[in-house]
Design a protein around this motif. Structure first.
Motif, short mmCIF file in Angstrom:
data_model
loop_
_atom_site.label_atom_id
_atom_site.label_comp_id
_atom_site.label_asym_id
_atom_site.label_seq_id
_atom_site.Cartn_x
_atom_site.Cartn_y
_atom_site.Cartn_z
N GLN A 19 0.82 -1.21 0.00
CA GLN A 19 0.00 0.00 0.00
C GLN A 19 0.86 1.27 0.00
OE1 GLN A 19 -0.48 -2.53 2.23
NE2 GLN A 19 -2.27 -3.43 1.26
N ARG A 20 1.99 1.22 0.70
CA ARG A 20 2.88 2.39 0.78
C ARG A 20 3.85 2.46 -0.39
NH1 ARG A 20 5.83 3.36 5.98
NH2 ARG A 20 6.13 5.36 4.96
N ALA A 21 4.05 1.33 -1.07
CA ALA A 21 4.98 1.29 -2.21
C ALA A 21 4.40 0.42 -3.31
CB ALA A 21 6.34 0.75 -1.76
N PRO A 22 3.40 0.93 -4.04
CA PRO A 22 2.74 0.12 -5.07
C PRO A 22 3.68 -0.38 -6.16
CG PRO A 22 1.74 2.33 -4.92
CD PRO A 22 2.84 2.27 -3.93
N GLY A 23 4.81 0.30 -6.35
CA GLY A 23 5.79 -0.14 -7.34
C GLY A 23 6.73 -1.21 -6.82
N GLY A 24 6.62 -1.55 -5.53
CA GLY A 24 7.44 -2.61 -4.96
C GLY A 24 8.58 -2.12 -4.09
N TYR A 25 8.93 -0.86 -4.20
CA TYR A 25 10.00 -0.32 -3.36
C TYR A 25 9.81 1.19 -3.23
CZ TYR A 25 12.09 1.08 -7.80
OH TYR A 25 12.32 1.64 -9.03
N CYS A 26 10.49 1.77 -2.25
CA CYS A 26 10.46 3.22 -2.07
C CYS A 26 11.71 3.65 -1.34
CB CYS A 26 9.21 3.64 -1.29
SG CYS A 26 9.19 3.10 0.42
N LEU A 27 11.98 4.93 -1.39
CA LEU A 27 13.09 5.53 -0.67
C LEU A 27 12.49 6.22 0.55
CD1 LEU A 27 16.14 6.12 -0.75
CD2 LEU A 27 15.59 8.22 -2.01
N ASP A 28 12.94 5.82 1.74
CA ASP A 28 12.36 6.42 2.94
C ASP A 28 13.01 7.78 3.23
OD1 ASP A 28 14.74 6.07 4.39
OD2 ASP A 28 13.99 4.40 5.56
N PRO A 29 12.45 8.55 4.16
CA PRO A 29 13.00 9.89 4.44
C PRO A 29 14.46 9.88 4.89
CG PRO A 29 10.82 9.65 5.41
CD PRO A 29 11.22 8.30 4.91
N GLY A 30 14.92 8.75 5.45
CA GLY A 30 16.31 8.65 5.89
C GLY A 30 17.28 8.28 4.78
N GLY A 31 16.76 8.10 3.56
CA GLY A 31 17.63 7.78 2.43
C GLY A 31 17.88 6.30 2.22
N ARG A 32 17.09 5.45 2.86
CA ARG A 32 17.24 4.00 2.69
C ARG A 32 16.10 3.46 1.84
NH1 ARG A 32 20.69 1.60 6.78
NH2 ARG A 32 21.27 3.17 8.31
N PHE A 33 16.43 2.50 1.00
CA PHE A 33 15.39 1.85 0.21
C PHE A 33 14.69 0.80 1.05
CE2 PHE A 33 17.75 3.61 -3.34
CZ PHE A 33 16.72 3.98 -4.20
N ARG A 34 13.40 0.65 0.80
CA ARG A 34 12.57 -0.40 1.42
C ARG A 34 11.88 -1.14 0.29
NH1 ARG A 34 10.94 0.77 7.08
NH2 ARG A 34 12.24 2.52 7.73
N HIS A 35 11.66 -2.44 0.50
CA HIS A 35 11.10 -3.29 -0.54
C HIS A 35 9.92 -4.09 -0.01
CE1 HIS A 35 15.31 -2.57 -1.58
NE2 HIS A 35 14.93 -2.68 -2.84
N THR A 36 8.98 -4.41 -0.89
CA THR A 36 7.87 -5.29 -0.51
C THR A 36 8.30 -6.74 -0.72
OG1 THR A 36 6.87 -5.40 -2.71
CG2 THR A 36 6.17 -3.57 -1.27
N PRO A 37 7.72 -7.65 0.06
CA PRO A 37 8.01 -9.07 -0.15
C PRO A 37 7.66 -9.53 -1.57
CG PRO A 37 6.87 -8.75 1.93
CD PRO A 37 6.85 -7.44 1.22
N GLU A 38 6.56 -9.03 -2.09
CA GLU A 38 6.12 -9.42 -3.44
C GLU A 38 7.14 -9.01 -4.50
OE1 GLU A 38 2.59 -8.75 -0.77
OE2 GLU A 38 4.33 -7.53 -1.28
N TYR A 39 7.69 -7.82 -4.36
CA TYR A 39 8.68 -7.31 -5.31
C TYR A 39 9.94 -8.18 -5.27
CZ TYR A 39 11.86 -4.01 -7.60
OH TYR A 39 12.77 -3.42 -8.44
N LEU A 40 10.41 -8.48 -4.06
CA LEU A 40 11.61 -9.30 -3.94
C LEU A 40 11.40 -10.69 -4.53
CD1 LEU A 40 12.71 -8.37 -0.32
CD2 LEU A 40 13.76 -7.62 -2.47
N GLU A 41 10.25 -11.27 -4.25
CA GLU A 41 9.95 -12.60 -4.77
C GLU A 41 9.93 -12.60 -6.30
OE1 GLU A 41 6.94 -16.32 -3.90
OE2 GLU A 41 6.62 -14.42 -2.87
N SER A 42 9.35 -11.56 -6.89
CA SER A 42 9.28 -11.50 -8.36
C SER A 42 10.68 -11.31 -8.97
CB SER A 42 8.33 -10.41 -8.83
OG SER A 42 8.85 -9.13 -8.56
N LEU A 43 11.53 -10.49 -8.34
CA LEU A 43 12.89 -10.31 -8.84
C LEU A 43 13.71 -11.58 -8.75
CD1 LEU A 43 13.98 -6.83 -7.43
CD2 LEU A 43 13.39 -7.41 -9.78
N LEU A 44 13.57 -12.28 -7.64
CA LEU A 44 14.30 -13.53 -7.48
C LEU A 44 13.88 -14.54 -8.54
CD1 LEU A 44 14.25 -13.82 -3.60
CD2 LEU A 44 16.29 -13.54 -5.03
N LYS A 45 12.59 -14.68 -8.73
CA LYS A 45 12.08 -15.63 -9.72
C LYS A 45 12.55 -15.26 -11.12
CE LYS A 45 7.88 -17.82 -11.37
NZ LYS A 45 6.43 -17.90 -11.26
N ALA A 46 12.48 -13.97 -11.47
CA ALA A 46 12.90 -13.53 -12.80
C ALA A 46 14.40 -13.73 -13.02
CB ALA A 46 12.55 -12.05 -12.99
#
Length: 82
Positions: A19-46
């Protein structure tokens, strides 16, 4: 090409909800990337990996608050692209 067929890959990442990162990842205010489990799973599979484990963990405490993340363990498939 450093990872052999059937080789293992382990890593941790900060987590975010879909809900907070519909594209699968985002950059938080502290400058760190965060990822959704679904995004990581799709990248690993691909990339030819088989997801073996994905566990919710506390990565560290920051300003006395826990930082939520994921510990991921994946295995390279024997016929995967490298």
């Amino acid at each position: 090409k450093a990872l052999a067929p059937e080789g293992w890959l382990g890593f941790t990442v900060e987590v975010v909800s879909l809900q907070r990162a519909p594209g699968g990842y985002c950059l938080d205010p502290g400058g760190r990337f965060r990822h959704t489990p679904e995004y990581l799973e799709s990248l690993l599979k691909a990339s030819g990996f088989v997801l073996e484990r994905m566990d919710e963990v506390v990565l560290r405490s920051e300003f006395c608050k826990p930082t939520s993340g994921l510990a991921v363990l994946a295995r390279m498939g024997s016929t995967a692209r490298r």
